[in-house]
Each structure stands twice: as structure tokens, then as C-alpha cells.
Scaffold this motif. Structure first.
Motif, PDB file in Angstrom:
ATOM      1  N   ILE A   1       4.211   8.141  10.136  1.00 58.36           N
ATOM      2  CA  ILE A   1       5.154   8.113   9.019  1.00 58.36           C
ATOM      3  C   ILE A   1       4.414   8.449   7.726  1.00 58.36           C
ATOM      4  CG2 ILE A   1       6.731   6.679   7.656  1.00 58.36           C
ATOM      5  CD1 ILE A   1       7.260   5.083  10.292  1.00 58.36           C
ATOM      6  N   LEU A   2       3.207   7.903   7.565  1.00 58.89           N
ATOM      7  CA  LEU A   2       2.422   8.185   6.365  1.00 58.89           C
ATOM      8  C   LEU A   2       2.036   9.660   6.311  1.00 58.89           C
ATOM      9  CD1 LEU A   2       0.098   5.043   6.296  1.00 58.89           C
ATOM     10  CD2 LEU A   2       2.400   5.337   5.389  1.00 58.89           C
ATOM     11  N   LEU A   3       1.694  10.245   7.444  1.00 59.67           N
ATOM     12  CA  LEU A   3       1.356  11.668   7.474  1.00 59.67           C
ATOM     13  C   LEU A   3       2.556  12.520   7.087  1.00 59.67           C
ATOM     14  CD1 LEU A   3      -0.808  11.762  10.725  1.00 59.67           C
ATOM     15  CD2 LEU A   3      -1.615  11.870   8.342  1.00 59.67           C
ATOM     16  N   LEU A   4       3.743  12.123   7.524  1.00 55.67           N
ATOM     17  CA  LEU A   4       4.949  12.852   7.146  1.00 55.67           C
ATOM     18  C   LEU A   4       5.203  12.694   5.644  1.00 55.67           C
ATOM     19  CD1 LEU A   4       8.046  13.542   9.009  1.00 55.67           C
ATOM     20  CD2 LEU A   4       8.388  12.433   6.823  1.00 55.67           C
ATOM     21  N   LEU A   5       5.003  11.488   5.099  1.00 54.25           N
ATOM     22  CA  LEU A   5       5.174  11.286   3.662  1.00 54.25           C
ATOM     23  C   LEU A   5       4.191  12.141   2.863  1.00 54.25           C
ATOM     24  CD1 LEU A   5       5.786   7.422   3.493  1.00 54.25           C
ATOM     25  CD2 LEU A   5       7.485   9.248   3.233  1.00 54.25           C
ATOM     26  N   ASP A   6       2.987  12.336   3.397  1.00 52.85           N
ATOM     27  CA  ASP A   6       2.003  13.201   2.734  1.00 52.85           C
ATOM     28  C   ASP A   6       2.528  14.626   2.556  1.00 52.85           C
ATOM     29  OD1 ASP A   6       0.076  11.242   2.329  1.00 52.85           O
ATOM     30  OD2 ASP A   6      -1.093  11.792   4.110  1.00 52.85           O
ATOM     31  N   THR A   7       3.365  15.084   3.484  1.00 56.06           N
ATOM     32  CA  THR A   7       3.908  16.448   3.377  1.00 56.06           C
ATOM     33  C   THR A   7       4.899  16.571   2.234  1.00 56.06           C
ATOM     34  OG1 THR A   7       5.823  16.184   4.876  1.00 56.06           O
ATOM     35  CG2 THR A   7       3.683  16.774   5.886  1.00 56.06           C
ATOM     36  N   LEU A   8       5.341  15.454   1.684  1.00 55.56           N
ATOM     37  CA  LEU A   8       6.328  15.460   0.605  1.00 55.56           C
ATOM     38  C   LEU A   8       5.699  15.366  -0.774  1.00 55.56           C
ATOM     39  CD1 LEU A   8       8.910  12.973   2.180  1.00 55.56           C
ATOM     40  CD2 LEU A   8       8.804  15.477   2.423  1.00 55.56           C
TER      41      LEU A   8
ATOM     42  N   LEU B   1       0.829  -1.200   0.000  1.00 57.96           N
ATOM     43  CA  LEU B   1       0.000   0.000   0.000  1.00 57.96           C
ATOM     44  C   LEU B   1       0.870   1.260   0.000  1.00 57.96           C
ATOM     45  CD1 LEU B   1      -2.890   1.314   0.376  1.00 57.96           C
ATOM     46  CD2 LEU B   1      -2.324   1.308   2.804  1.00 57.96           C
ATOM     47  N   ILE B   2       1.863   1.303   0.859  1.00 56.21           N
ATOM     48  CA  ILE B   2       2.751   2.461   0.954  1.00 56.21           C
ATOM     49  C   ILE B   2       3.530   2.638  -0.344  1.00 56.21           C
ATOM     50  CG2 ILE B   2       4.772   3.424   2.134  1.00 56.21           C
ATOM     51  CD1 ILE B   2       3.720   1.958   4.670  1.00 56.21           C
ATOM     52  N   GLU B   3       4.070   1.547  -0.874  1.00 56.89           N
ATOM     53  CA  GLU B   3       4.851   1.639  -2.114  1.00 56.89           C
ATOM     54  C   GLU B   3       3.994   2.159  -3.264  1.00 56.89           C
ATOM     55  OE1 GLU B   3       8.439  -1.581  -1.509  1.00 56.89           O
ATOM     56  OE2 GLU B   3       6.558  -2.322  -2.377  1.00 56.89           O
ATOM     57  N   ARG B   4       2.764   1.694  -3.357  1.00 55.67           N
ATOM     58  CA  ARG B   4       1.867   2.141  -4.431  1.00 55.67           C
ATOM     59  C   ARG B   4       1.424   3.591  -4.234  1.00 55.67           C
ATOM     60  NH1 ARG B   4      -1.053  -2.555  -4.203  1.00 55.67           N
ATOM     61  NH2 ARG B   4      -2.630  -1.512  -2.973  1.00 55.67           N
ATOM     62  N   ARG B   5       1.008   3.910  -3.024  1.00 57.40           N
ATOM     63  CA  ARG B   5       0.475   5.254  -2.755  1.00 57.40           C
ATOM     64  C   ARG B   5       1.512   6.344  -2.973  1.00 57.40           C
ATOM     65  NH1 ARG B   5      -3.511   7.837   1.225  1.00 57.40           N
ATOM     66  NH2 ARG B   5      -2.606   9.898   1.498  1.00 57.40           N
ATOM     67  N   TYR B   6       2.750   6.094  -2.548  1.00 55.99           N
ATOM     68  CA  TYR B   6       3.778   7.129  -2.585  1.00 55.99           C
ATOM     69  C   TYR B   6       4.814   6.918  -3.692  1.00 55.99           C
ATOM     70  CZ  TYR B   6       1.758   8.276   1.905  1.00 55.99           C
ATOM     71  OH  TYR B   6       0.880   8.611   2.904  1.00 55.99           O
ATOM     72  N   ASN B   7       4.730   5.815  -4.427  1.00 51.04           N
ATOM     73  CA  ASN B   7       5.702   5.497  -5.470  1.00 51.04           C
ATOM     74  C   ASN B   7       7.125   5.489  -4.887  1.00 51.04           C
ATOM     75  OD1 ASN B   7       6.670   4.848  -8.017  1.00 51.04           O
ATOM     76  ND2 ASN B   7       6.912   6.992  -8.608  1.00 51.04           N
ATOM     77  N   VAL B   8       7.301   4.717  -3.821  1.00 46.55           N
ATOM     78  CA  VAL B   8       8.581   4.571  -3.134  1.00 46.55           C
ATOM     79  C   VAL B   8       8.929   3.090  -3.043  1.00 46.55           C
ATOM     80  CG1 VAL B   8       8.288   6.684  -1.775  1.00 46.55           C
ATOM     81  CG2 VAL B   8       7.519   4.495  -0.837  1.00 46.55           C
ATOM     82  N   LYS B   9      10.142   2.793  -2.602  1.00 47.66           N
ATOM     83  CA  LYS B   9      10.577   1.414  -2.394  1.00 47.66           C
ATOM     84  C   LYS B   9      10.912   1.245  -0.923  1.00 47.66           C
ATOM     85  CE  LYS B   9      12.807  -2.515  -3.703  1.00 47.66           C
ATOM     86  NZ  LYS B   9      12.030  -3.581  -3.161  1.00 47.66           N
ATOM     87  N   ILE B  10      10.273   0.287  -0.270  1.00 44.64           N
ATOM     88  CA  ILE B  10      10.579  -0.008   1.128  1.00 44.64           C
ATOM     89  C   ILE B  10      11.611  -1.132   1.155  1.00 44.64           C
ATOM     90  CG2 ILE B  10       9.695  -0.815   3.335  1.00 44.64           C
ATOM     91  CD1 ILE B  10       7.146   0.674   2.757  1.00 44.64           C
ATOM     92  N   ILE B  11      12.774  -0.813   1.675  1.00 39.31           N
ATOM     93  CA  ILE B  11      13.882  -1.760   1.734  1.00 39.31           C
ATOM     94  C   ILE B  11      13.747  -2.703   2.920  1.00 39.31           C
ATOM     95  CG2 ILE B  11      16.378  -1.961   1.976  1.00 39.31           C
ATOM     96  CD1 ILE B  11      16.553   0.798   0.669  1.00 39.31           C
TER      97      ILE B  11
END
Length: 96
Positions: A88-95, A14-24
């Protein structure tokens, strides 16, 4: 005393899709055995746009919005730590 558990794969996807990031890496880390209390750690490679926004907003800081982090040079990622993982998701939203 530290005991770690991987975060659920659906949460990671969900996080990877929503933010287009890679979780290592991701863990729920036991921080208080008596009260069975866990904190969340997500090691995230930000996409180029989010990495630029992170540098602009948070250079010189190591925490905000109840989230702590460290920039991890070996993997060009940021390790986020929070008592409440949704922060963490709320902080990612600020980006975005």
C-alpha cells in the motif's frame, strides 16, 4: 472466521505524516485461521494532490501492485487491501 485487529498507532502516524493523508480506519484482518494469516486494510482520505494523481493513474481500475481498493463515497476515501501492507505504501509513493 474473520477476526480484526487495529494497526499499531505508530504505523498509522507514520503514514499520515509521510503522505499528508488521514487514515479513517485500519485493520489487520484474519483471512486464514489455520495458518494465522492476516491482510491489511487501510481506509485513507487522500490529500488533494494525491487524490488527483490517483484518479489520473487508476481510474477504471480496482487493483495494482498487489493492492486492491474501493473508492468509498460516504467518507470520500479509498479503502486499500493488501496481503503485504507495505505494498500500500509503495502504491502511495506512485501518487507523490
Amino acid at each position: 472466521m474473520s477476526k480484526e485487529h487495529k494497526a499499531p498507532s505508530a504505523y498509522i502516524e507514520l503514514i499520515e505524516r509521510r503522505y499528508n493523508v488521514k487514515i479513517i480506519d485500519s485493520h489487520y484482518i484474519l483471512v486464514d485461521k489455520q495458518f494465522d494469516k492476516y491482510n491489511t486494510m487501510l481506509d485513507i482520505q487522500l490529500n488533494e494532490t494525491m487524490a488527483k494523481a490517483f484518479k489520473e493513474k487508476y481510474t477504471g481500475k480496482t487493483s495494482a501492485m498487489h493492492v486492491a481498493w474501493e473508492v468509498w463515497q460516504p467518507t470520500n476515501s479509498v479503502r486499500f487491501y493488501a496481503e503485504v501492507g507495505n505494498n500500500i505504501l509503495l502504491l502511495l509513493d506512485t501518487l507523490k
